[in-house]
Each structure stands twice: as C-alpha cells, then as structure tokens.
Design a protein around this motif. Sequence first.
Motif, mmCIF file in Angstrom:
data_model
loop_
_atom_site.group_PDB
_atom_site.id
_atom_site.type_symbol
_atom_site.label_atom_id
_atom_site.label_comp_id
_atom_site.label_asym_id
_atom_site.label_seq_id
_atom_site.Cartn_x
_atom_site.Cartn_y
_atom_site.Cartn_z
ATOM 1 N N ALA A 73 -10.374 7.335 3.500
ATOM 2 C CA ALA A 73 -10.797 7.812 2.482
ATOM 3 C C ALA A 73 -10.947 6.514 1.309
ATOM 4 O O ALA A 73 -11.886 6.782 0.370
ATOM 5 C CB ALA A 73 -9.991 8.788 1.785
ATOM 6 N N LEU A 74 -10.259 5.538 1.737
ATOM 7 C CA LEU A 74 -10.156 4.343 0.811
ATOM 8 C C LEU A 74 -10.384 3.137 1.797
ATOM 9 O O LEU A 74 -9.900 3.071 3.004
ATOM 10 C CB LEU A 74 -8.823 4.082 0.030
ATOM 11 C CG LEU A 74 -8.809 5.230 -1.251
ATOM 12 C CD1 LEU A 74 -7.649 4.927 -2.008
ATOM 13 C CD2 LEU A 74 -9.928 5.158 -2.197
ATOM 14 N N PRO A 75 -10.885 1.954 1.122
ATOM 15 C CA PRO A 75 -11.016 0.766 2.052
ATOM 16 C C PRO A 75 -9.681 0.312 2.547
ATOM 17 O O PRO A 75 -8.632 0.477 1.986
ATOM 18 C CB PRO A 75 -11.749 -0.362 1.195
ATOM 19 C CG PRO A 75 -12.006 0.507 -0.036
ATOM 20 C CD PRO A 75 -11.474 1.806 0.001
ATOM 21 N N ILE A 133 -5.792 4.971 3.130
ATOM 22 C CA ILE A 133 -6.355 3.990 3.811
ATOM 23 C C ILE A 133 -6.337 4.533 5.588
ATOM 24 O O ILE A 133 -7.670 4.517 6.010
ATOM 25 C CB ILE A 133 -5.516 2.662 4.000
ATOM 26 C CG1 ILE A 133 -5.555 2.202 2.403
ATOM 27 C CG2 ILE A 133 -6.024 1.703 4.927
ATOM 28 C CD1 ILE A 133 -4.569 1.011 2.089
ATOM 29 N N ALA A 134 -5.375 4.956 5.980
ATOM 30 C CA ALA A 134 -5.063 5.502 7.237
ATOM 31 C C ALA A 134 -6.175 6.626 7.395
ATOM 32 O O ALA A 134 -7.127 6.529 8.390
ATOM 33 C CB ALA A 134 -3.756 5.881 7.557
ATOM 34 N N ALA A 185 0.701 -1.386 -0.097
ATOM 35 C CA ALA A 185 -0.089 -0.133 -0.006
ATOM 36 C C ALA A 185 0.954 1.393 -0.023
ATOM 37 O O ALA A 185 0.390 2.174 0.666
ATOM 38 C CB ALA A 185 -0.841 0.089 1.351
ATOM 39 N N ALA A 186 2.126 1.105 -0.586
ATOM 40 C CA ALA A 186 3.236 2.407 -0.481
ATOM 41 C C ALA A 186 2.362 3.537 -1.045
ATOM 42 O O ALA A 186 2.474 4.545 -0.088
ATOM 43 C CB ALA A 186 4.251 2.099 -1.362
ATOM 44 N N TYR A 188 -8.076 15.620 5.156
ATOM 45 C CA TYR A 188 -6.892 15.714 4.229
ATOM 46 C C TYR A 188 -7.146 14.442 3.126
ATOM 47 O O TYR A 188 -6.905 14.837 2.023
ATOM 48 C CB TYR A 188 -5.587 15.797 4.820
ATOM 49 C CG TYR A 188 -4.443 15.411 3.989
ATOM 50 C CD1 TYR A 188 -4.087 16.551 3.166
ATOM 51 C CD2 TYR A 188 -3.583 14.434 4.115
ATOM 52 C CE1 TYR A 188 -3.170 16.118 2.189
ATOM 53 C CE2 TYR A 188 -2.516 14.126 3.415
ATOM 54 C CZ TYR A 188 -2.339 14.875 2.184
ATOM 55 O OH TYR A 188 -1.243 14.602 1.575
ATOM 56 N N ALA A 189 -7.338 13.491 3.297
ATOM 57 C CA ALA A 189 -7.286 12.370 2.600
ATOM 58 C C ALA A 189 -8.597 12.494 1.775
ATOM 59 O O ALA A 189 -8.277 12.146 0.489
ATOM 60 C CB ALA A 189 -7.455 10.956 3.597
ATOM 61 N N GLN A 190 -9.715 12.874 2.241
ATOM 62 C CA GLN A 190 -10.837 12.996 1.398
ATOM 63 C C GLN A 190 -10.396 14.201 0.366
ATOM 64 O O GLN A 190 -10.962 13.920 -0.908
ATOM 65 C CB GLN A 190 -12.149 13.661 2.385
ATOM 66 C CG GLN A 190 -12.620 12.436 3.204
ATOM 67 C CD GLN A 190 -13.331 11.412 2.436
ATOM 68 O OE1 GLN A 190 -13.588 11.335 1.359
ATOM 69 N NE2 GLN A 190 -13.634 10.401 3.232
#
Length: 425
Positions: A216-218, A212-213, A205-206, A291-293
């Motif tokens: 925003a993604l599974p 993920i954390a 998942a680099a 931030y991720a979103q």
Amino acid sequence: MSSPQLIPFLEKQDSEIFNAIRGEEKRESEGLELIPSENYVSKAVLEADGSVFTNKYSEGYPGRRYYGGQEYTDVVENIARERACKLFNCKFANVQPLSGAPANVAMYFALCKPGDTILGMDLGHGGHLTHGHPVTHLAKIFNFIRYKMKDPETGEIDFDELRETALREKPKMILAGFSAYSRNLDYAKFVEIAKEVGAITVMDAAHIAGLIAGKALPNPFDFGFDVITTTTHKTLRGPRGGMILVRENADFAKAIDKSVFPGLQGGPHMHLIAGKAVAFGEALKPEFQTYAQQILKNAKAMEKVFLDADIRLLGGGTSNHLLLADVFGSLGVTGKDAQFALDEVGITLNMNSIADDPRKPLDPSGIRFGTPAATTRGFDEKDCARVAELMIEVLKDHENSDLKKRVREEIRKLCLARPIPESFL
Ligand SMILES: *Cc1c(COP(=O)(O)O)cnc(C)c1O
C-alpha cells in the motif's frame, strides 16, 4: 467477542493472572484501539507465541548454534527469514531482535563506530526516541544530528537543509523513519543525498512495515535504501519483536548478524520467531494487501471529518495510517485532557507533541491516532468517519458526562458489531 483463549491450566493454577488475561480480552474487544502502533494478532500467531519454543536456547544462527537440539529451531528461523526477504524484496533478514529499540541499537553498532555522526529526523517533528533522543544511552555514544520538516502544514521534509547539513557534517548514516509523521517520504531524495556524501541509508519502518509489505506504500528498497529496521507488532500484525533487513550488501548483513548476537543479545526468543514466521506467512497472502489498502482508506475517512471540522492536522492530513491533530490549537483542549476524555468513552489513543509544540511533552498540544487495529477488526470508511465525528463531539465538550456516557455506549456497540477476527485467511 472473539472466543476467549483456551487457558485451562492457568485458570486452575493462577487465578490472578488468569483474571487479568480475561480482563484484557474484554478490554480489547469492547474498546476501540486507535493507538497507531497497536494491532491484534491472529490466533495462529498467538499459538506460535505460546508454544514450547519458549523452552529452547538457540544462541547463534541456523546451522551454526552454540547448543544442541536445533533441528526445529532452524526450521522456524529459516522460514521466518525467507518469508521476510520475500515480503520486503531483499537478500538478508535478521529476525532475532527482541523489539524495535534493540533492533536499532544493533543496527547502529553494526554500521557505525562510537562517535560517528548519524543524521535523523528531529524528534519533535516525528522522529523516534531510538533515533538519538538525549535520554537514551545511544545519544552518549553516537553524534546524532537532525533534519526537520520544511513546513508542518504540508509535512514536506526540508531537503535543502538536509543536504546542506549532510555536506557539512559528513554523516556516516542518514536515517529515515518516524513514529509521528503522516506523510510519505521521498526515498529517492534521501538516497541521492546519501550517495553524494557517501552515507549509508537506513529506514526505520517500525510504523509502516505492514503498509510496505502489503504494497500500500512504496518500499524504500526499491529506491536503493541499504537497510530497513522494523518492529513486527505494529502494522505488520505479528508478535512483539523486531527485525533488520538488508537489501543486498553481504558485509552489512554479516555485521548486523554479529551485532545482534553476540554483540547485543543472548538467546533468541524462538517462540516469537515462530510467531513472526506465521505472521509473515499471513502478510504474504493477497488478503493482507486488501487489509493494508483499507488502513489507508480508513485514515483518509477520519482525515476528512477532522478537516471538515477545521481541526488542524500536522502535515495537512495523512498519506499513511496515522493522524496527528493539534487539538489545543484548534479546540482549546490539551492533548492530555483529550486523551483522558476519549479513554472514558472507550477510545484509546495517545497525547503527542506537535512540531515546535509550545506545550510540554507530558501535556502537549496534540493527539496521535490511527487505523491499523480498527481495520483489523473490520471497521470500514463509514465506521471510521463515525468514530471521528464522535471524537470531535467529545473533544468539544469533554466535561459533559451525559455526552460521554452516550458516546461510550455507541463505541461499545460499534466494537461488539465488529469482533476481533480469529483468523485473517
Ligand atoms: C515503535 C518504534 C520503535 C521501537 O519499537 P519497540 O518495539 O517499542 O522497542 C522504533 N522505531 C520506531 C520508528 C518506532 O515507531
């Protein structure tokens, strides 16, 4: 510009390195970074990275080291591991890998024996060098075999072929993960096929660890993946480094610890582990989810402008932080010319091969770009759409120096209006 790092001793002692650091600060603050694997860390992470932990040898793991004087290294490494497990909802974390590539090497040797078969994503379809590219040492030791996309226009993985290959070749490991792929993987499907053939499932998942954390993604662990390897410096926005996570299998975790040290590495870089702990602390805050979103929203904004201009995007668009555009096929400009022209206007990205590229890797058909770093500095959908428009203007007329001058100035202004933040909390 965010304030320059305080480095008075360097200034006095070594003007050459001091000047290079000041130059890099200016470059980072005035140029637009669209390389999807890069980011800007907080000053807090930078301080931990530059701390006295760089002086310390601490071979081994917390509570069982080979040198004395470990009362503070143990604190730091334990906190980094606990935070990593919380972020990714898993039982075990090894935070010592020096970077993503050695994390993968350690992971392969922990879970496979020389000669074992590993089924991973084709490198021309988005996989990574460390997934067994013929130029790597790994390719001489393990038997890497490949799966591909069924259709580069949708990015859908060819699971029928993947399953047939798995049934025929009986791989020890099925490896998911990529560095140039813009869609979500069907993790449940990987796990289902792996169960059928008794393979271990690993996600590299680099690129998307931060997504993920930040929820925003599974999370591959929610679908039963056994192991995740990752870098800590890409979307996760920490120091340059790697990490290996294990969902729940204690035997895997034990083998991985032994493989990282003493199998592969010597003393861990404790200053960077301190930086990882600080970055994970930041990623556990609600601000990081926002931030991720925003990374995804910004990538979508760029996607729209490219698709509206009829430029072919591999996978048909993006569901993550990156886009891969076939600029040669759509605009007649090679990936290399595109990279250099955009560099001239202050936009940094990289040329990239596209699936089944008719051109050579050193002058391929595509460019790869993404939004993690721009989002860190506060770019929103409107800014990113404007950047995409400017990129296309340049790509369509890449030898026009007046145009490039004008765009260079607009990019510089956009960047100066959005300084790199010093803190994210
Ligand atoms: C970046 C990356 C790596 C390698 O990380 P380094 O820190 O550069 O060694 C490994 N796997 C994938 C999928 C990556 O994107």
